[in-house]
Design an enzyme around this catalytic site. Structure first.
Site, short mmCIF file in Angstrom:
data_model
loop_
_atom_site.label_atom_id
_atom_site.label_comp_id
_atom_site.label_asym_id
_atom_site.label_seq_id
_atom_site.Cartn_x
_atom_site.Cartn_y
_atom_site.Cartn_z
N ASP A 36 0.85 -1.20 0.00
CA ASP A 36 0.00 0.00 0.00
C ASP A 36 0.88 1.25 0.00
OD1 ASP A 36 0.97 -0.22 2.63
OD2 ASP A 36 -0.88 -1.20 3.28
N ASP A 70 1.43 4.97 1.53
CA ASP A 70 1.06 5.89 2.60
C ASP A 70 1.65 7.27 2.34
OD1 ASP A 70 -0.27 3.87 3.97
OD2 ASP A 70 1.56 3.20 4.95
N ASP A 80 8.95 3.12 13.42
CA ASP A 80 9.51 1.99 14.16
C ASP A 80 10.96 1.66 13.79
OD1 ASP A 80 8.59 1.11 11.71
OD2 ASP A 80 7.34 -0.51 12.50
P1 ATP Z 1 3.69 -3.52 5.02
O1 ATP Z 1 4.43 -3.99 3.82
O2 ATP Z 1 3.35 -4.60 5.98
O3 ATP Z 1 2.52 -2.62 4.71
P2 ATP Z 1 4.71 -1.14 6.22
O4 ATP Z 1 6.09 -0.77 6.70
O5 ATP Z 1 4.12 -0.31 5.15
O6 ATP Z 1 4.77 -2.65 5.82
P3 ATP Z 1 2.42 -0.44 7.75
O7 ATP Z 1 1.79 -1.18 8.87
O8 ATP Z 1 1.66 -0.27 6.48
O9 ATP Z 1 3.80 -1.15 7.49
O10 ATP Z 1 2.85 0.97 8.34
C1 ATP Z 1 3.29 2.04 7.52
C2 ATP Z 1 4.43 2.78 8.22
O11 ATP Z 1 3.97 3.31 9.47
C3 ATP Z 1 5.62 1.92 8.59
O12 ATP Z 1 6.50 1.78 7.52
C4 ATP Z 1 6.22 2.68 9.76
O13 ATP Z 1 6.97 3.76 9.28
C5 ATP Z 1 4.99 3.24 10.44
N1 ATP Z 1 4.54 2.34 11.53
C6 ATP Z 1 3.62 1.36 11.43
N2 ATP Z 1 3.42 0.76 12.61
C7 ATP Z 1 4.22 1.38 13.49
C8 ATP Z 1 4.46 1.25 14.90
N3 ATP Z 1 3.84 0.31 15.58
N4 ATP Z 1 5.35 2.09 15.48
C9 ATP Z 1 5.97 3.05 14.76
N5 ATP Z 1 5.79 3.23 13.44
C10 ATP Z 1 4.93 2.41 12.80
MG MG Z 2 2.17 -0.50 4.42
#
Ligand code: ATP
Ligand code: MG
Length: 449
Positions: free
Chosen positions: A59, A61, A154
């Site tokens: 996705d 963001d 994170d």
């Molecule tokens: P995925 O491929 O699973 O979507 P992602 O890194 O994009 O991986 P998301 O859950 O979509 O993960 O979250 C988007 C962003 O938000 C992350 O890349 C991170 O920067 C931030 N984030 C998400 N969860 C947390 C958390 N628990 N604490 C701090 N930052 C977070």
């Molecule tokens: Mg994501």
């Protein structure tokens, strides 16, 4: 590559391979709309990480200096969501783009620098960060600057942002170096970051497994120390995260890391204990086999429903509980119900499996008996069940190599293909009575939706 403010590194367009062609047109549309309205907008997090790694992002963001209210006024197709994080969702035909306002990690942060002040001074700051007595973040709606927003994320590899104005990538945390070295490292002190949000420990494991990265040594040590505190996270978040781990396509690797770090025993204390023991002199090997099977399906782009996933992973455990109730004299169906209820009772205080999914899991296991009755009563309505495919799949995977089971499955598959009134197959018939009466079928709600 050049140095920006506060030690950030800016990687110009000609120095990285991230092309707009690989981005979601809706994400680009969103970024340009923000820009045209005088705000800044960046792609951020997992999508920048994945684009740099040449992987397809799940996705896209977006972060901006516009408040959720301002975003809502800019987009007709916008809905504000979230209590813990207030977010704007921009709805496009087949995609939702998440737009978050820059957030800060701390509520009493120092005044932002000149550059950031320009980005932020036109909007209010709400001191809406709430931590519990142990330092866990309960709510975090404190708006911040672009840098603060990167620092509260994170892991370093998840903090990179992509600037739509000049197509550069901005790195405040050393994320690019860690990305190139294949390292998962928390931003800041890992012990503090895991205390603030224990779910980050599971995310570390998932990213390490999915990206084939290693968890940096200090991050790993802090994770092992904090592993038991994972149970402080909300059970519904842990459920969502468990699905992500086991449906990541690298579930077996995730499991290995969860075991090594102590997270698995903390999440599934009873099951983990059972898994380590033997039953009648045999180790429990099905769990591992199922993880590999689920991985192979996910890697082929196939979906595995949550109830089927749970049945595959925990079915053997539930079967053994069923056998115990049987030995105590309970009838079969009642024993399955009691076993499934016991499993839910053990698991849900930590990982909140919804009642709907729990019942669907129980059905997949208890309907295995129905497959043996050929044709049984009203086979066409059995075939019409929303979970028919899951029931068949579970049978095929868990005992599909037995000859009689193969025949049964072939018979059901043939009936399902035809969906015509069933005739008795003399070779396979076990029960009596073919289809008796037709009742109008009601559509049931699919628990996987
Ligand atoms: P995925 O491929 O699973 O979507 P992602 O890194 O994009 O991986 P998301 O859950 O979509 O993960 O979250 C988007 C962003 O938000 C992350 O890349 C991170 O920067 C931030 N984030 C998400 N969860 C947390 C958390 N628990 N604490 C701090 N930052 C977070
Ligand atoms: Mg994501």
């Amino acid at each position: 590559m050049k140095k920006g403010k506060s030690g950030s590194i800016i990687i110009a367009r000609q120095e990285h391979g991230v092309s707009r062609k690989l981005m979601s047109p809706n994400a680009l549309r969103t970024l340009y709309r923000l820009k045209d309205n005088g705000y800044v907008g960046y792609l951020v997090g997992g999508c920048v990480r994945d684009l740099l790694l040449g992987r397809e992002p799940k996705d896209f963001d977006v972060v901006t200096n516009a408040t959720p209210g301002e975003v809502k006024r800019m987009f007709r197709n916008c809905r504000l969501v979230g209590r813990r994080f207030r977010l704007a969702h921009i709805h496009y035909q087949d995609e939702i783009i998440e737009v978050a306002t820059f957030r800060s990690q701390v509520s009493n942060e120092p005044d932002p620098g000149q550059e950031e002040a320009n980005e932020t001074d036109h909007r209010q700051r709400h001191p809406r960060m709430l931590k519990d007595d142990d330092g866990m973040i309960l709510r975090d709606n404190v708006y911040g600057t672009r840098e603060e927003d990167a620092l509260r994320r994170d892991f370093t590899v998840n903090s990179l942002s992509y600037n739509i104005v000049d197509f550069s990538i901005i790195d405040y945390t050393g994320g690019l170096a860690d990305l190139n070295a294949g390292i998962i490292r928390t931003i800041g002190d890992p012990a503090v970051r895991f205390q603030e949000d224990p779910v980050r420990m599971l995310r570390a494991v998932r990213f390490a497994a999915q990206l084939a990265f290693t968890i940096e040594e200090n991050t790993r040590k802090a994770l092992v120390v904090a592993a038991d505190t994972i149970v402080r996270a909300s059970p519904s978040r842990l459920y969502e995260e468990m699905l992500k781990l086991f449906l990541s396509g690298e579930g077996a690797k995730c499991y290995e890391l969860l075991r090594q770090t102590g997270l698995f025993a903390a999440l599934f204390p009873d099951f983990s204990h059972w898994l380590d023991a033997e039953s009648e002199g045999f180790p429990h090997t099905r769990f591992g086999e199922m993880l590999h099977y689920v991985d192979s399906r996910v890697q082929q782009g196939e979906k595995v429903s949550p109830p089927l996933l749970l049945a595959l992973l925990f079915g053997e455990y539930i079967d053994e509980k069923t056998a115990q109730f049987r030995r105590q004299g309970a009838p079969w169906q009642q024993s399955v119900n009691a076993a499934a209820a016991e499993f839910m009772g053990e698991t849900c205080p930590i990982i909140m499996i919804t009642n709907r999914v729990g019942l669907a899991l129980r059905d997949i296991i208890s309907q295995q008996m129905r497959l043996k009755k050929i044709p049984g009563r009203r086979p066409e309505s059995f075939i019409a069940r929303h979970d028919f495919n899951d029931i068949i799949e579970y049978c095929r995977i868990t005992c599909g190599d037995k000859k009689d089971v193969v025949k049964q499955l072939d018979w059901w598959a043939a009936q399902a293909r035809q969906q015509v009134p069933v005739s008795l197959s003399p070779e396979l018939s076990e029960g009596t009575g073919g289809p008796k009466r037709r009742r109008k079928r009601r559509r049931r709600r699919n628990p996987n939706e």
